[in-house]
Design an enzyme around this catalytic site. Structure first.
Site, PDB file in Angstrom:
ATOM      1  N   ASP A   1       0.799  -1.113  -0.195  1.00  0.00           N
ATOM      2  CA  ASP A   1      -0.223  -0.186  -0.254  1.00  0.00           C
ATOM      3  C   ASP A   1       1.147   1.248  -0.224  1.00  0.00           C
ATOM      4  OD1 ASP A   1      -0.731   0.518   3.485  1.00  0.00           O
ATOM      5  OD2 ASP A   1       0.787  -0.397   2.631  1.00  0.00           O
TER       6      ASP A   1
ATOM      7  N   ASP B   1       7.042   1.264   2.322  1.00  0.00           N
ATOM      8  CA  ASP B   1       7.007   0.392   0.917  1.00  0.00           C
ATOM      9  C   ASP B   1       7.449   0.362  -0.161  1.00  0.00           C
ATOM     10  OD1 ASP B   1       3.817   1.166   2.144  1.00  0.00           O
ATOM     11  OD2 ASP B   1       3.027  -1.021   1.729  1.00  0.00           O
TER      12      ASP B   1
ATOM     13  N   HIS C   1       9.698   0.156   8.998  1.00  0.00           N
ATOM     14  CA  HIS C   1       8.867  -0.506   8.556  1.00  0.00           C
ATOM     15  C   HIS C   1       9.279  -1.928   8.114  1.00  0.00           C
ATOM     16  CE1 HIS C   1       6.798   1.228  12.381  1.00  0.00           C
ATOM     17  NE2 HIS C   1       6.139   1.813  11.718  1.00  0.00           N
ATOM     18  N   ASP C   2       8.392  -1.458   6.550  1.00  0.00           N
ATOM     19  CA  ASP C   2       8.184  -2.215   5.430  1.00  0.00           C
ATOM     20  C   ASP C   2       9.452  -2.607   4.637  1.00  0.00           C
ATOM     21  OD1 ASP C   2       5.230  -0.411   3.769  1.00  0.00           O
ATOM     22  OD2 ASP C   2       5.642  -1.935   5.622  1.00  0.00           O
TER      23      ASP C   2
HETATM   24  O1  RIB Z   1       1.863   0.266  10.598  1.00  0.00           O
HETATM   25  C1  RIB Z   1       3.096   0.222  10.051  1.00  0.00           C
HETATM   26  C2  RIB Z   1       2.272  -0.189   8.339  1.00  0.00           C
HETATM   27  O2  RIB Z   1       1.853   0.447   8.628  1.00  0.00           O
HETATM   28  C3  RIB Z   1       3.396  -0.201   7.494  1.00  0.00           C
HETATM   29  O3  RIB Z   1       3.166  -0.709   6.567  1.00  0.00           O
HETATM   30  C4  RIB Z   1       2.894   1.143   6.791  1.00  0.00           C
HETATM   31  O4  RIB Z   1       3.816   1.688   5.497  1.00  0.00           O
HETATM   32  C5  RIB Z   1       1.449   0.638   6.644  1.00  0.00           C
HETATM   33  O5  RIB Z   1       0.863   0.249   5.893  1.00  0.00           O
HETATM   34 CA    CA Z   2       3.166  -0.409   4.010  1.00  0.00          CA
END
Ligand code: RIB
Ligand code: CA
Length: 311
Positions: free
Chosen positions: A8, A13, A234-235
């Site tokens: 997303d 991402d 994160h990703d």
């Molecule tokens: O909580 C972090 C996630 O939420 C990540 O994937 C960020 O891109 C959002 O989608």
């Molecule tokens: Ca994401």
């Protein structure tokens, strides 16, 4: 091993897709609502593929969760990739098959040699499993960013990707597929900073320039909310663990999703107890490899190095 990334985009991402494109055999992207509408995340995914010279299908998926409706999340700006305004728009069209059909077709064609990287709400994967239950045998592994063994980010205990479609997450967690979880407890150990953005800008490359703008926006948004100048990676963490498993520690754990309690809905309940059963007691069976530790600086360095390989 071939990979499809369900995503997303999404500032983090963006980095995960570019990293994966340099290190893994990525055959396609499927898009989902989350950081913005699925129309926007699909446009962003197509633009990112063009920038990365990734000539692979991008198949649009679900625009809302299995239960309930799409909820706007502001942290990624007005279209999900506000920091990437300067990335040229694309002339490419999305794949006509749509995410669910594309996932099923590719999993059948590459059965035993296809893994998924899931970076948003798990709606597409859950729907594909419902339409074609054999998907659970065909897919080798799902590495996902989502959940947490501790605090959340959208609510006190729920992480965004799981919170946006908890029913989908529960369906995937119960599917029997080998699951690898990069939750907030893990991604918070690998932090991005303005120095990383400046380093990418200094590379003097087209991709480095866009990456620096995207990271700077991501940092601005995060520091306004989390009262610190750096931000969790994160990703990319859900991808780097597949390339550099030596940097990570995972623990076989039973994980389920709270669906009912209004205060806890979307929480990943991770049974981290290290216990043996009483006589006659049956403990919950581990179904997820939960990430518990990462060498954060080394993981961030691995991601930046890949970005610096682009022109
Ligand atoms: O909580 C972090 C996630 O939420 C990540 O994937 C960020 O891109 C959002 O989608
Ligand atoms: Ca994401």
């Amino acid at each position: 091993m071939k990979y499809i990334i369900d995503t997303d985009p999404g500032h983090d991402d963006f980095f995960a897709i570019l990293y994966a494109a340099r290190r893994l055999d990525v055959i396609g992207l499927t898009t989902v609502f989350g950081n913005s509408t699925v129309e926007n995340t699909t446009k962003n995914a197509l633009r990112i593929c063009d920038l990365a010279k990734l000539d692979i299908p991008v198949a649009m998926g679900a625009g809302k969760p299995i239960v309930g409706d799409y909820v706007v999340s502001p942290i990624h700006g007005n279209d999900g990739l506000e920091g990437g305004k300067s990335i040229p728009s694309t002339r490419r069209d999305m794949d006509p098959r749509g995410a669910v059909q594309y996932l099923i077709e590719m999993a059948h064609a590459h059965a035993g040699n296809l893994s998924l990287i899931v970076l948003g709400p798990m709606t597409n994967v859950a729907l594909a499993l419902r339409v074609e239950p054999r998907l659970a045998e065909w897919i080798s592994e799902i590495s996902f960013m989502g959940g947490s063994t501790g605090t959340g980010n959208v609510t006190a205990f729920a992480e965004a990707n799981v919170w946006k479609d908890p029913e989908a997450a529960q369906m995937v967690l119960a599917s029997g597929v080998l699951l690898r979880m990069a939750g907030l407890n893990l991604t918070g150990q690998a932090r991005l900073s303005q120095a990383d953005a400046d380093r990418m800008a200094m590379a003097g490359t087209v991709v480095g320039g866009h990456a620096a703008q995207i990271l700077s926006f991501y940092l601005k948004q995060h520091s306004a909310r989390y009262r610190r100048p750096d931000a969790p990676m994160h990703d990319p963490s859900a991808v780097i663990s597949l390339v550099h498993p030596d940097l990570f520690e995972f623990r076989d754990t039973n994980v389920s999703v709270e669906l009912v309690s209004p205060a806890l809905r979307g929480m990943t309940i991770c049974d981290m107890r290290e216990i043996d059963p009483f006589p006659g007691e049956t403990l919950p069976k581990p179904n997820v490899k939960v990430g518990v530790r990462v060498d954060g600086p080394a993981s961030v360095e691995a991601m930046i190095e890949a970005i610096l390989e682009y022109e």
